[in-house]
Design a protein around this motif. Structure first.
Motif: not given
Length: 138
Positions: A37-44, A47-50, A90-92, A98-103
């Protein structure tokens, strides 16, 4: 289980799992579902906020199961070239960050980009090949 061998001293779990809770099929299915379900901005690689709510569910699982390690795999559609390879990496990496920033400790995480080299569908242009996979290991 002896305290010095207990990898999860604050959680109940069997000795065969170093005192940590069992990793159930439900946990594995949830992680796989989130990854799809992960979504990224187009050709970027942004990570999309949703997707944050979904990623937070994986953070909860990682907190509940401190023995878990994960590998985040990025895949793209299209032809396998340097640009797609870089985008998938870059996506990975962004999911890992994101996980690191969450601790979540960085030594529990790894990220690898495969570009378009491992398609699910033979038609390399198919959107099903554009994905992130999260693999669990103990």
């Amino acid at each position: 289980i002896a305290d010095e061998e207990d990898a999860c001293p604050d959680k109940a779990g069997p000795a065969g799992n170093k005192g940590c809770p069992e990793i159930t099929e439900t946990v594995k299915e949830k992680v796989a579902y989130v990854a799809r379900r992960l979504q990224f901005e187009f050709q970027s690689a942004t990570i999309q906020p949703q997707s944050y709510k979904e990623l937070d569910e994986v953070v909860t699982i990682l907190v509940e199961h401190p023995q878990l390690k994960i590998t985040i795999e990025g895949h793209t559609a299209g032809v396998h070239n340097e640009a797609n390879q870089r985008l998938s990496q870059q996506r990975a990496q962004n999911v890992m960050q994101y996980f690191i920033q969450k601790g979540i400790a960085a030594n529990r995480l790894s990220a690898v980009g495969y570009g378009a080299s491992r398609p699910l569908v033979k038609d390399a242009a198919d959107g099903a090949n554009r994905r992130v996979v999260i693999r669990l290991s103990e």
